[in-house]
Each structure stands twice: as C-alpha cells, then as structure tokens.
Design an enzyme around this catalytic site. Structure first.
Site, PDB file in Angstrom:
ATOM      1  N   GLU A  78       1.432   6.663  -6.851  1.00 15.00           N
ATOM      2  CA  GLU A  78      -0.073   7.151  -7.452  1.00 15.00           C
ATOM      3  C   GLU A  78       1.017   8.481  -7.308  1.00 15.00           C
ATOM      4  OE1 GLU A  78      -3.413   6.601  -5.281  1.00 15.00           O
ATOM      5  OE2 GLU A  78      -3.298   4.228  -6.131  1.00 15.00           O
ATOM      6  N   GLU A 108       1.160  -1.520  -0.412  1.00 16.20           N
ATOM      7  CA  GLU A 108      -0.218  -0.302   0.086  1.00 16.20           C
ATOM      8  C   GLU A 108       0.860   1.202  -0.269  1.00 16.20           C
ATOM      9  OE1 GLU A 108      -2.924   2.115  -0.762  1.00 16.20           O
ATOM     10  OE2 GLU A 108      -3.346   0.048  -0.073  1.00 16.20           O
TER      11      GLU A 108
END
Length: 133
Positions: free
Chosen positions: A85, A78
């Site tokens: 991102e 994550e």
C-alpha cells in the site's frame, strides 16, 4: 627473502554490524506499521488472546507450532500488505484502477491468511472451548 604478505583484513565485524543493523531496520518497520496501521492492533490483540488461550488450555508442542505459524503468517501478510500500500501510494498518488487492484489483491491475501488462521484456531481451540459449555 621476502616477507610473507599479511592476510587480508577480516570483514567479519563489519558484516556483523551490517546484519545487526538490518534487524534494527526490520524492527523499526514493524514498530512503524504498528503505529500507523489499525489492523495490526487487531492482530496484536488477537495474538495476545491466542497466546493466553494456549497457556490456559496447555497446548501440545505441535499445537503451539501450528498456532505460531498461523499467527506469524497473518502478521507477515499484513506487513507485506502495508508495504504494498505504501509503495502504491508513492507511485500512484491519484486513483488508478491498477493501483486499486494491487491494493485490493494485497488486502485479499491478508484476508485469506486470516481465514486460514481462523480455521487453525477453530481446530485447536474449538473443541476445548466447546467443552467448557
């Protein structure tokens, strides 16, 4: 007779300060991600539930190891996804198919790791929870 040259100054204290600063930056990164990423809150809640279940059921050492590796791997996936991102958003503020693919693949990696962690959880906790019913 010439005096011996003194040894060069030791860099050890400076190196230790740099290493300590690196840990501080890493911790700041985790905190920043927790503040901005809703998915990490889900993982944090799941982590607390898993730890609570592990304590309740009295897991064996190898079971704790498997749970810790699964939880740590999901968190790592994550955090890497969050970093990817951020970089993609920086270099491609407007939509681009390759930017979208990079983000989708990174999210897919998190999904795959979360599914693997779910399997670990089912193998370890499933029979214990089932026995309660």
């Amino acid at each position: 007779m010439a005096e011996p040259t003194p040894p060069p100054p030791r860099r050890f204290p400076a190196l230790m300060r740099q290493r300590a600063a690196s840990f501080g930056y890493a911790f700041q990164g985790v905190v920043a991600a927790l503040r901005t990423e809703v998915h990490l809150w889900f993982h944090a809640a799941a982590t607390l539930v898993v730890i609570g279940l592990g304590l309740y059921f009295g897991l064996a050492r190898w079971e704790w190891a498997a749970v810790a590796l699964a939880v740590g791997a999901v968190w790592c996936a994550e955090l890497v996804n969050t970093a990817i991102e951020a970089v993609v958003n920086l270099v491609s503020p407007e939509y681009h198919p390759l930017a979208g693919r990079a983000k989708d693949v990174a999210a897919g990696a998190v999904l795959m790791m979360a599914l693997a962690a779910l399997v670990v959880g089912l193998l370890i906790f499933g029979p214990r929870v089932w026995a309660l019913f």
